[in-house]
Design a protein around this motif. Structure first.
Motif, short mmCIF file in Angstrom:
data_model
loop_
_atom_site.label_atom_id
_atom_site.label_comp_id
_atom_site.label_asym_id
_atom_site.label_seq_id
_atom_site.Cartn_x
_atom_site.Cartn_y
_atom_site.Cartn_z
N ARG A 1 0.65 -1.38 -0.20
CA ARG A 1 -0.10 -0.05 0.08
C ARG A 1 0.60 1.20 -0.04
O ARG A 1 0.77 2.48 -0.93
CB ARG A 1 -0.78 -0.32 1.17
CG ARG A 1 -2.42 -0.77 1.25
CD ARG A 1 -3.63 -0.58 2.55
NE ARG A 1 -2.68 -0.64 3.63
CZ ARG A 1 -2.49 -2.08 3.95
NH1 ARG A 1 -3.60 -3.12 3.61
NH2 ARG A 1 -2.53 -1.96 5.53
N GLU A 2 2.06 0.94 0.34
CA GLU A 2 2.91 2.28 0.58
C GLU A 2 3.56 1.93 -0.72
O GLU A 2 3.73 3.31 -1.38
CB GLU A 2 3.89 2.55 2.14
CG GLU A 2 3.37 2.11 3.34
CD GLU A 2 4.69 2.59 4.34
OE1 GLU A 2 5.56 2.87 4.46
OE2 GLU A 2 4.16 1.59 5.05
N LEU A 3 3.65 1.27 -1.52
CA LEU A 3 4.41 1.70 -2.86
C LEU A 3 3.20 2.56 -3.80
O LEU A 3 3.70 3.50 -4.27
CB LEU A 3 5.05 0.45 -3.19
CG LEU A 3 6.14 -0.06 -2.77
CD1 LEU A 3 6.54 -2.09 -2.96
CD2 LEU A 3 7.33 0.31 -3.33
N ALA A 4 2.36 1.19 -3.72
CA ALA A 4 1.50 2.34 -4.56
C ALA A 4 0.89 4.15 -3.60
O ALA A 4 1.12 4.52 -4.99
CB ALA A 4 0.21 1.82 -4.36
N ALA A 5 1.14 4.23 -2.31
CA ALA A 5 0.75 5.77 -2.00
C ALA A 5 2.22 6.54 -2.92
O ALA A 5 1.89 7.82 -3.66
CB ALA A 5 0.68 5.29 -0.90
N LEU A 6 3.10 5.51 -2.66
CA LEU A 6 3.90 6.32 -3.10
C LEU A 6 4.21 6.94 -4.46
O LEU A 6 4.70 7.82 -5.23
CB LEU A 6 5.41 6.13 -2.89
CG LEU A 6 6.80 6.28 -3.34
CD1 LEU A 6 7.26 7.26 -2.10
CD2 LEU A 6 7.81 5.19 -2.81
N GLU A 7 3.72 6.35 -5.25
CA GLU A 7 3.95 5.80 -6.91
C GLU A 7 2.70 7.52 -7.08
O GLU A 7 2.62 7.46 -7.92
CB GLU A 7 3.15 4.98 -7.16
CG GLU A 7 3.38 5.08 -8.94
CD GLU A 7 3.48 3.62 -9.68
OE1 GLU A 7 3.38 3.88 -10.99
OE2 GLU A 7 3.13 2.87 -8.95
N LEU B 1 3.47 10.38 -9.53
CA LEU B 1 2.01 10.77 -10.47
C LEU B 1 1.78 12.21 -10.44
O LEU B 1 1.57 13.08 -11.47
CB LEU B 1 1.53 9.93 -11.29
CG LEU B 1 2.08 8.43 -11.29
CD1 LEU B 1 0.74 7.39 -11.67
CD2 LEU B 1 2.80 8.87 -12.39
N GLU B 2 1.30 13.05 -9.44
CA GLU B 2 0.90 13.45 -9.23
C GLU B 2 1.61 14.73 -9.14
O GLU B 2 0.99 16.22 -8.64
CB GLU B 2 -0.33 13.86 -7.60
CG GLU B 2 -1.37 12.55 -7.93
CD GLU B 2 -2.06 12.48 -6.57
OE1 GLU B 2 -2.12 13.03 -5.77
OE2 GLU B 2 -3.11 11.53 -6.28
N GLY B 3 2.44 14.63 -8.63
CA GLY B 3 4.05 15.82 -8.26
C GLY B 3 4.23 16.35 -6.76
O GLY B 3 4.75 17.01 -7.23
N ARG B 4 3.76 15.51 -6.43
CA ARG B 4 3.70 15.86 -4.96
C ARG B 4 5.56 15.46 -4.21
O ARG B 4 5.56 16.22 -3.37
CB ARG B 4 3.31 15.19 -3.64
CG ARG B 4 1.67 15.77 -3.80
CD ARG B 4 0.64 15.06 -3.06
NE ARG B 4 -0.12 14.09 -3.86
CZ ARG B 4 -1.11 12.95 -2.63
NH1 ARG B 4 -0.44 13.32 -1.02
NH2 ARG B 4 -1.47 12.38 -3.22
N GLU C 1 10.77 4.30 -2.74
CA GLU C 1 10.87 3.64 -3.45
C GLU C 1 11.51 2.20 -3.24
O GLU C 1 11.75 1.22 -2.62
CB GLU C 1 10.59 3.24 -4.87
CG GLU C 1 10.79 1.79 -5.08
CD GLU C 1 10.20 2.04 -6.77
OE1 GLU C 1 9.47 1.69 -7.57
OE2 GLU C 1 11.24 2.99 -6.84
N SER C 2 12.94 2.47 -2.86
CA SER C 2 14.28 1.68 -2.83
C SER C 2 14.31 0.68 -1.25
O SER C 2 14.24 -0.08 -0.86
CB SER C 2 15.78 2.13 -2.79
OG SER C 2 16.66 1.33 -2.75
N ALA C 3 13.74 1.14 -0.37
CA ALA C 3 14.09 1.61 0.91
C ALA C 3 12.44 0.28 0.93
O ALA C 3 12.37 -0.45 1.78
CB ALA C 3 13.25 2.80 1.58
N LEU C 4 11.24 1.03 0.60
CA LEU C 4 10.07 -0.06 1.05
C LEU C 4 10.65 -1.69 -0.08
O LEU C 4 9.92 -2.39 0.38
CB LEU C 4 8.99 0.47 0.07
CG LEU C 4 8.36 1.51 0.87
CD1 LEU C 4 7.38 2.52 0.20
CD2 LEU C 4 7.92 1.48 1.93
N LEU C 5 11.00 -1.70 -1.04
CA LEU C 5 11.30 -2.68 -2.12
C LEU C 5 12.35 -3.54 -1.00
O LEU C 5 11.98 -4.98 -0.89
CB LEU C 5 12.45 -2.38 -2.99
CG LEU C 5 10.97 -1.80 -4.56
CD1 LEU C 5 11.51 -1.18 -5.13
CD2 LEU C 5 9.96 -2.92 -4.60
#
Length: 89
Positions: free
Chosen positions: A41-47, A51-54, A64-68
């Protein structure tokens, strides 16, 4: 002999019960810690944030590296789960 053993070890019953409870708490904590769903869920929120430019590309890649890494840790703890194949660029 079984009855005699039970009578002699009866004073240790509360200790055995306490150890069982501790084992159950540890098992529940490990199941929660190694659950991959929150990481996904965190990976999806990060993406979505990217994509929203935040967030920028650098922050995305770092997070992403930390979550992976965390997801790999979850998968390593669950040998029955399918593996995560990570491609570093």
């Amino acid at each position: 002999m079984g009855l005699l053993t039970q009578v002699l070890t009866l004073p240790l019953a509360p200790v055995r019960g306490s150890l069982w409870v501790v084992d159950q708490v540890i098992a529940a904590a490990e199941r929660e810690y190694y659950d991959p769903e929150p990481v996904l869920r965190e990976l999806a929120a990060l993406e979505r944030e990217l994509l929203e430019g935040r967030i920028g590309d650098e922050e995305f890649e770092r997070s992403e590296s930390a979550l992976l890494d965390r997801l790999e840790e979850c998968q390593a703890h669950r040998p029955d789960a399918p593996g995560i194949h990570r491609i570093d660029t």
